[in-house]
Design a protein around this motif. Sequence first.
Motif, mmCIF file in Angstrom:
data_model
loop_
_atom_site.group_PDB
_atom_site.id
_atom_site.type_symbol
_atom_site.label_atom_id
_atom_site.label_comp_id
_atom_site.label_asym_id
_atom_site.label_seq_id
_atom_site.Cartn_x
_atom_site.Cartn_y
_atom_site.Cartn_z
ATOM 1 N N THR A 1 -12.645 4.368 87.849
ATOM 2 C CA THR A 1 -11.641 5.442 87.671
ATOM 3 C C THR A 1 -10.700 5.459 88.843
ATOM 4 O O THR A 1 -9.487 5.598 88.699
ATOM 5 C CB THR A 1 -12.306 6.842 87.722
ATOM 6 N N ASP B 1 -13.911 10.534 76.492
ATOM 7 C CA ASP B 1 -13.333 9.239 76.881
ATOM 8 C C ASP B 1 -14.411 8.158 77.028
ATOM 9 O O ASP B 1 -14.146 7.105 77.617
ATOM 10 C CB ASP B 1 -12.587 9.429 78.225
ATOM 11 N N ASP C 1 -5.691 15.980 88.295
ATOM 12 C CA ASP C 1 -7.078 15.659 87.926
ATOM 13 C C ASP C 1 -7.766 14.917 89.063
ATOM 14 O O ASP C 1 -8.933 15.160 89.374
ATOM 15 C CB ASP C 1 -7.121 14.779 86.670
ATOM 16 N N ARG D 1 -13.639 4.423 75.604
ATOM 17 C CA ARG D 1 -12.636 3.683 76.382
ATOM 18 C C ARG D 1 -13.206 3.305 77.749
ATOM 19 O O ARG D 1 -13.036 2.186 78.222
ATOM 20 C CB ARG D 1 -11.372 4.532 76.580
ATOM 21 N N ARG D 2 -13.917 4.257 78.372
ATOM 22 C CA ARG D 2 -14.489 3.989 79.694
ATOM 23 C C ARG D 2 -15.441 2.783 79.657
ATOM 24 O O ARG D 2 -15.400 1.910 80.510
ATOM 25 C CB ARG D 2 -15.288 5.205 80.176
ATOM 26 N N HIS E 1 -17.176 10.524 81.725
ATOM 27 C CA HIS E 1 -16.912 10.388 80.286
ATOM 28 C C HIS E 1 -15.604 11.106 79.922
ATOM 29 O O HIS E 1 -15.306 11.317 78.762
ATOM 30 C CB HIS E 1 -18.055 10.991 79.469
ATOM 31 N N TYR E 2 -14.868 11.541 80.961
ATOM 32 C CA TYR E 2 -13.592 12.221 80.731
ATOM 33 C C TYR E 2 -12.491 11.366 81.359
ATOM 34 O O TYR E 2 -12.760 10.546 82.238
ATOM 35 C CB TYR E 2 -13.584 13.592 81.415
ATOM 36 N N GLN E 3 -11.250 11.621 80.924
ATOM 37 C CA GLN E 3 -10.151 10.838 81.496
ATOM 38 C C GLN E 3 -9.419 11.634 82.575
ATOM 39 O O GLN E 3 -9.151 12.827 82.392
ATOM 40 C CB GLN E 3 -9.170 10.445 80.381
ATOM 41 N N GLU F 1 -13.574 -0.489 78.973
ATOM 42 C CA GLU F 1 -12.806 -0.924 80.155
ATOM 43 C C GLU F 1 -13.732 -1.523 81.210
ATOM 44 O O GLU F 1 -13.367 -2.485 81.887
ATOM 45 C CB GLU F 1 -12.054 0.261 80.762
ATOM 46 N N LYS G 1 -6.156 12.342 83.797
ATOM 47 C CA LYS G 1 -4.829 12.090 83.215
ATOM 48 C C LYS G 1 -3.697 12.275 84.216
ATOM 49 O O LYS G 1 -2.646 11.677 84.069
ATOM 50 C CB LYS G 1 -4.606 13.046 82.032
ATOM 51 N N ASP H 1 -8.269 2.627 88.774
ATOM 52 C CA ASP H 1 -7.172 2.855 87.815
ATOM 53 C C ASP H 1 -6.013 3.589 88.464
ATOM 54 O O ASP H 1 -4.874 3.488 88.021
ATOM 55 C CB ASP H 1 -7.662 3.743 86.658
#
Length: 303
Positions: free
Chosen positions: A45, A270, A115, A273-274, A107-109, A277, A111, A48
């Motif tokens: 994360t 999320d 955040d 996707r997590r 498990h969350y994005q 990725e 954004k 990213d």
Amino acid sequence: MEEFEAFLNDGGIVEAPDDMPDEYRDAVFTFIEMHANSELMGGLTERDWIPKTPGLRHKMSVVAKTQDEIGHGHLLYMVAADMGVKTRTEMLEDLFDGKSRFHNVFHYQAKTWGDQVAIAFLVDAAALASQQAVFKNCSYGPYRRILKRIISEEGFHMRLGEDRMMRIANGSQVQRDLFQDAINRWFWPSLQLFGPDSKPNDKLLRWHIKSERNEVLRDAWVQKFVPLLQSYGFTIPAPDMKFDETTNRWDVGPIDWEPLKATLAQGGPDSARRISEALSNWQQTAWVREALDAPAPEIAAMT
Ligand SMILES: [Fe+2]
Ligand SMILES: [Fe+2]
């Protein structure tokens, strides 16, 4: 088991080659594996956000934090692999197949930059408190020693979170609104990182892996962060929250545990996707592992 528990109660420390009951080995292994997975997912994360982070000052801190988290993952996978339950590759394959767990917050994005500030401020503090409670009285020696190093770096992450929070809180109204919006989305997942109340006969407590009950750690986090956020003029997204004048304590009201359950079953907002990725990152870096494993003449040929 009785003898083993008496040994633990006397402050006994278990080392990787020692005899230990299978139940203890499995429980400690699963706990460390989840911690390792969480460090890796947290590091990804953070990675990213390297290109998206505003300004050189913040960008440098994100690069350093990414290195720290991936490093924590490496150390923990090593400690877990030494327990002889699964190899590092098997652990990673299980993570990518959705068969093993990692902490709910990943498990969350993330954004917005708001955040990222909320994660560094609220999540890193929650993770640090949980890890300190394990380090305090951990009966598995290799994990305890590695935690010492991890905790010292997590302490920097917490300070970084405080610094980011104070900068955004003292910023423009747009920045403050961005952070309030992030608090609204991250307050509950951060609080749920501690998990539901510990069961009366929690094995991890009995075997001196955890030293404190989940609800006690969670409450300490609430008593620290609710007044802190309010003192900077932010609101807490807990409509039933009350302050008890007699005990001088905040009560956030009933906790909806359904979002936590969803993340444990890889069904968070999320999760898919997590996980995909993380898998594609693993595949894209295969050439590095192959190069490192290659015999010397092949390395010479590659260069
Ligand atoms: Fe970490
Ligand atoms: Fe961290």
